[in-house]
Design an enzyme around this catalytic site. Structure first.
Site, PDB file in Angstrom:
ATOM      1  N   LYS A 286      -9.343   2.037  -2.878  1.00 21.38           N
ATOM      2  CA  LYS A 286      -9.837   1.617  -1.568  1.00 21.38           C
ATOM      3  C   LYS A 286     -11.144   2.326  -1.237  1.00 21.38           C
ATOM      4  CE  LYS A 286      -8.309   1.070   3.233  1.00 21.38           C
ATOM      5  NZ  LYS A 286      -7.243   1.372   4.210  1.00 21.38           N
TER       6      LYS A 286
ATOM      7  N   CYS B 134      -5.176  -2.902   2.978  1.00 27.12           N
ATOM      8  CA  CYS B 134      -5.019  -2.843   4.433  1.00 27.12           C
ATOM      9  C   CYS B 134      -6.293  -3.201   5.183  1.00 27.12           C
ATOM     10  CB  CYS B 134      -4.487  -1.463   4.842  1.00 27.12           C
ATOM     11  SG  CYS B 134      -3.756  -1.453   6.506  1.00 27.12           S
TER      12      CYS B 134
ATOM     13  N   GLU C 142       0.832  -1.203   0.000  1.00 27.58           N
ATOM     14  CA  GLU C 142       0.000   0.000   0.000  1.00 27.58           C
ATOM     15  C   GLU C 142       0.872   1.260   0.000  1.00 27.58           C
ATOM     16  OE1 GLU C 142      -3.234   1.941   3.152  1.00 27.58           O
ATOM     17  OE2 GLU C 142      -1.791   0.415   3.816  1.00 27.58           O
TER      18      GLU C 142
END
Length: 505
Positions: free
Chosen positions: A324, A373, A267
């Site tokens: 995300k 994540c 990430e």
């Protein structure tokens, strides 16, 4: 003297619950002591078995405070070491968060005590009621204000007999079953209860079912060679303008050395928006990805539209980007009224935009579903990706946990990926900045891993899988509603019975 003793007893019980909560944390990774989770929760069940509503609330709050403050202490690192907040204020912030999350358990145990006083259930019914209110508390923590289900109690059971329930009922179903087992143990241990028959029935049924439940619901789709990068850039250097060029050079060298059919980076491994990168650097990444795709962690978007924490593809395959959607409160989006607190920490990219689509990435006969994540805590968010003709055959998580050190947090996050692998029977690959970079098979067995805090490339092979687990089917069709209904059914039935009895009298 007797008066003083009576005043001290609630305090003793509160600290016993607090200690049980700390032991509950010890049950999770890295120890993976599933039995300790049940024993610790059995301690809470025993302490609260005959408590008044007020005392039960304090016991639930004490247990939750011990559990969540000891399990989330590493948040202090991000606030103090990297955010510049004085250590005492950072510690207080962690305690306040733990206290807030503990309120769900306090309220639910108070509800249990109130229902017990009104209906006087037997030991077996009491154990079922304990499991119901525990499930309600877990569901509330997972959904209210966007949800923060970190260290949900079922995660302690990625090993052990209850792990067999994962493809059937998922993480929260396991949390409820563990609570039922804990209450059954409490019924055996309490001299005033000693309900051998219902307790033995509960424990026997859980064990037998775990042994008899079918487990294989997916089939192989072949193998994919992957290169998982772990640059190991310290967090205090990640956004340092004087070090970015050197870090990007090291990243390019890792990419060029990779040998897999797919190269996956952590990430935000490029800590600036893609639009700000030197065009020559982008050409270098493209040249390193002629024969295989690269998924690069960076930020897409603009200041006007907002920046999205993303994965961007390089290589010969059609262009792909993944953004995300499930953002972390305070780290990636700022809840209303808290801008002043987040601004104190000076977190870069602290108020991000959400990604727009969640489709899988096709590569070498497999379909890869990225998760960035925090997203891998929410299987209900991406269950659609493991169903249908274009279902993902491999799940992937890219993370940067350098904000929080290396102790506990990396093991905890790996354990969450293990639960997703069990629930959907998909392999799980992870590329992280400082750890845990790893490969899990569809049974959640660890097949390859890089040591934490060590730069390198994990070259591994992963077996893709297709097919649907029972949990994936009903979660896709109904969401978490079946669990809500199961959790509410018994408390509502007992409340109705108590109300009817009151009217009759």
């Amino acid at each position: 003297m007797p008066h003083d003793s009576l005043k001290a007893a609630p305090r003793v019980a509160f600290f016993a619950a607090l200690l049980a909560g700390v032991l509950h944390t010890a049950a999770f990774a890295p120890l993976d002591a599933w039995w300790l989770q049940i024993l610790a929760l059995a301690g809470l069940a025993a302490l609260s078995w005959s408590a008044t509503p007020r005392r039960a609330a304090w016991l639930g709050a004490g247990f939750g405070l011990g559990w969540l403050s000891s399990g989330l202490w590493w948040l202090h690192i991000s606030m103090h070491q990297f955010g510049g907040i004085p250590w005492l204020l950072a510690a207080l912030a962690v305690l306040l968060l733990a206290a807030f999350l503990s309120s769900y358990y306090a309220v639910m145990l108070a509800l249990l005590a109130q229902l017990r006083l009104r209906t006087q259930p037997g030991a077996g019914l009491h154990a079922l009621l304990f499991a119901s209110v525990w499930l309600l508390a877990e569901l509330l923590r997972a959904t209210v204000f966007g949800g923060f289900p970190w260290l949900a109690s079922g995660y302690a059971h990625t090993t052990g007999p209850l792990a067999a329930w994962a493809p059937w009922v998922g993480i929260y179903g396991i949390s409820a079953l563990a609570a039922l087992a804990a209450a059954a143990l409490a019924a055996l241990a309490l001299p005033a209860v000693r309900a051998w028959r219902p307790a033995a029935a509960v424990l026997g049924l859980l064990t037998a079912a775990a042994l008899l439940l079918p487990q294989e619901f997916t089939r192989s789709t072949g193998f994919l060679k992957v290169s998982l990068l772990q640059p190991n850039v310290p967090q205090d250097q990640k956004f340092d303008r004087e070090r970015i060029d050197g870090n990007l050079e090291h990243l390019a060298q890792l990419i060029e050395s990779a040998r897999g059919q797919l190269v996956l980076t952590p990430e935000s491994v490029v800590p600036v928006p893609m639009a700000y990168l030197d065009p020559d650097y982008l050409l270098r990444l493209q040249a390193a990805s002629v024969d295989r795709p690269l998924l690069l962690g960076s930020f897409l978007g603009s200041e006007k539209e907002g920046f999205v924490n993303s994965l961007q593809s390089f290589g010969s395959l059609p262009s792909y980007n993944y953004g995300k959607r499930h953002l972390l409160p305070f780290g990636e989006f700022i809840p209303p009224g808290f801008h002043w607190f987040v601004r104190l920490m000076g977190i870069p990219m602290d108020d991000q935009a959400r990604g727009q689509h969640q489709r899988a990435f096709a590569v070498a006969g497999q379909r890869l579903r990225p998760l960035i994540c925090y997203e891998d805590l929410f299987g209900e968010d991406f269950v659609a990706s493991v169903r249908g003709p274009e279902a993902a055959t491999v799940l992937a998580n890219v993370s940067n946990l350098a904000w929080f050190g290396t102790l506990m947090v990396q093991d905890q996050h790996l354990q969450f990926s293990r639960m997703r692998a069990l629930e959907f029977q998909r392999p799980f690959i992870r590329s992280t900045n400082t750890g845990a970079t790893a490969v899990l098979d569809h049974r959640a067995e660890l097949t390859a891993q890089l040591p934490p805090a060590q730069a390198g490339v994990l070259e591994a092979e992963v077996e893709g899988r297709q097919g649907e687990t029972p949990y994936a089917r009903w979660l896709y069709a109904l969401g978490l509603w079946p669990l809500w209904l199961v959790a509410l059914a018994l408390p509502l039935a007992l409340a109705w019975r108590a109300q009817a009895a009151r009217r009759a009298s």
